[in-house]
Enzyme design. Sequence first.
Site, short mmCIF file in Angstrom:
data_model
loop_
_atom_site.label_atom_id
_atom_site.label_comp_id
_atom_site.label_asym_id
_atom_site.label_seq_id
_atom_site.Cartn_x
_atom_site.Cartn_y
_atom_site.Cartn_z
N HIS A 159 10.81 -40.47 16.68
CA HIS A 159 11.53 -39.44 15.93
C HIS A 159 12.37 -38.66 16.91
O HIS A 159 11.90 -38.35 18.00
CB HIS A 159 10.57 -38.42 15.33
CG HIS A 159 9.71 -38.96 14.25
ND1 HIS A 159 10.21 -39.67 13.20
CD2 HIS A 159 8.40 -38.83 14.05
CE1 HIS A 159 9.21 -39.97 12.40
NE2 HIS A 159 8.09 -39.48 12.89
N ASP A 198 14.24 -44.60 10.72
CA ASP A 198 15.36 -43.83 11.27
C ASP A 198 16.14 -43.07 10.20
O ASP A 198 17.34 -42.88 10.30
CB ASP A 198 16.33 -44.74 12.06
CG ASP A 198 15.61 -45.53 13.14
OD1 ASP A 198 14.74 -44.96 13.78
OD2 ASP A 198 15.92 -46.72 13.30
P1 GDP Z 1 13.29 -40.78 12.07
O1 GDP Z 1 12.60 -41.78 12.89
O2 GDP Z 1 13.22 -41.08 10.60
O3 GDP Z 1 12.83 -39.39 12.36
O4 GDP Z 1 14.82 -40.83 12.42
P2 GDP Z 1 15.53 -40.76 13.87
O5 GDP Z 1 15.05 -39.57 14.58
O6 GDP Z 1 15.47 -42.04 14.56
O7 GDP Z 1 17.05 -40.66 13.42
C1 GDP Z 1 17.57 -39.57 12.90
C2 GDP Z 1 18.70 -39.09 13.79
O8 GDP Z 1 19.56 -38.33 13.03
C3 GDP Z 1 18.23 -38.15 14.90
O9 GDP Z 1 19.10 -38.27 16.00
C4 GDP Z 1 18.36 -36.77 14.26
O10 GDP Z 1 18.54 -35.71 15.20
C5 GDP Z 1 19.57 -36.96 13.44
N1 GDP Z 1 19.63 -36.21 12.21
C6 GDP Z 1 18.64 -35.96 11.31
N2 GDP Z 1 19.14 -35.33 10.23
C7 GDP Z 1 20.48 -35.20 10.47
C8 GDP Z 1 21.57 -34.67 9.71
O11 GDP Z 1 21.41 -34.21 8.59
N3 GDP Z 1 22.81 -34.76 10.29
C9 GDP Z 1 23.03 -35.31 11.50
N4 GDP Z 1 24.26 -35.36 11.97
N5 GDP Z 1 22.04 -35.84 12.23
C10 GDP Z 1 20.79 -35.78 11.72
#
Ligand code: GDP
Length: 430
Positions: free
Chosen positions: A40, A12
């Site tokens: 994701h 995440d």
């Molecule tokens: P992953 O499994 O590593 O891809 O991570 P997740 O998707 O579970 O968690 C990342 C969350 O943070 C998602 O809701 C993204 O839309 C959000 N996100 C990613 N980068 C950023 C950022 O730079 N700022 C903010 N506010 N949200 C982000």
Amino acid sequence: MIKAVVGANWGDEGKGKITDMLAEEADIIVRFQGGANAGHTIVNDYGKFALHTLPSGVFYGHTTSIIGNGVALNIPVLFKELQEVVSKGVPMPKLLISDRAQMVMPYHILFDQYEEERLAGKSFGSTKSGIAPFYSDKYAKIGFQVQELFHEDTLLEKLKSVCDTKNVLLEHLYHKEKLVPEKIFAELMEYKKMVEPFVCDTSLFLWNAIKEGKEILLEGQLGTLKDPDHGIYPMVTSSSTLAAYGAIGAGVPPYEIKKIVTVSKAYSSAVGAGAFVSEIFGEEADELRRRGGDGGEYGATTGRPRRMGWYDCVASRYGCRLQGATDVAFTVLDVLGYLKEIPVCTAYKIDGEITTEFPTTELLEKATPVMETLPGWNCDIRGIKNYEDLPENCRKYIEFIEEKLGFPITMISNGPGRHDIIMRESKLNA
Ligand code: GDP
């Protein structure tokens, strides 16, 4: 060139967003491990998507998406996702599925549930997607590769033999209904219809693509600390989360992976059980969880509230080292804009000793965090495009963490959107 996008921590970290961004300039995106147990979240012009099995490149018309041999392939979940994406207006993705990928069988999901029930309070916090039983069977050599769907006689024979052993456990350990091989066979024939147009030798496809100079992205799931070898065993996942495993799970030469973009979030979150040294609780945690990510820190697959903590330099440095980070993507930094002061965990205290090296599980359980507090920037940094335009305290936070990591932070993500990114020259690369 091959680039890997992997996580430094517990998952995440925002890998989906970074992959989606890098996919703009890629030809091929490959999933190489894991299954539908994590997700994701991607925000783009088509909407907001939680992908579990499809690679994050599916939103671009120019990319080919590959499900590599290392993935735990849940065929109905994959096709549901494909339908969902297409129904929201995304053009039908170019998808290839490795003929050597193994399938999550309907009974893997059942065994996952039954085992969690049996362990009750002592469970591993499984998402019950069948991943652990799947990988157990794979390495016990009783798994099923996609290509076996095309050899019906031997498939049914093998299925009968596997069901014989499974039924002993179902009857005597779990006291549940027994499996009927013919029923599973019929289900597999449905799977066959779904995957047939997509199945091929994907490692050969990738080999040729490398020779043609194509840009290839390997997309990891979860992060270093969930790796079965190097993570917080046994509170880990069942397939390797490391970039090195990308070579195996995609079937490409290891020396072709030239860039390892290791994603680390500006604060910590974790799902499932296990030691989490910089964890915070109560109102402090609730506020960070509410403000975190894009719409709060809740599991993309399960909806479970994530455990929250401050940035952990010890775990992240270890996470970057095991990934072999060439670049660190530092994400979700905008979320910290509400804080006047930001605590950071810079070392662990274990049995009275201070250490900055990440220990094995038994010692980790005893570790308490050594915290330092940095001044916050107390404003919104979304929309900023240049590093120099970030508030001074924000740059200081990044540079402080980079120094503790010892790996170059070259990308800073300041919003969930594809273009919310600040590229940065790191002194560590000079
Ligand atoms: P992953 O499994 O590593 O891809 O991570 P997740 O998707 O579970 O968690 C990342 C969350 O943070 C998602 O809701 C993204 O839309 C959000 N996100 C990613 N980068 C950023 C950022 O730079 N700022 C903010 N506010 N949200 C982000």
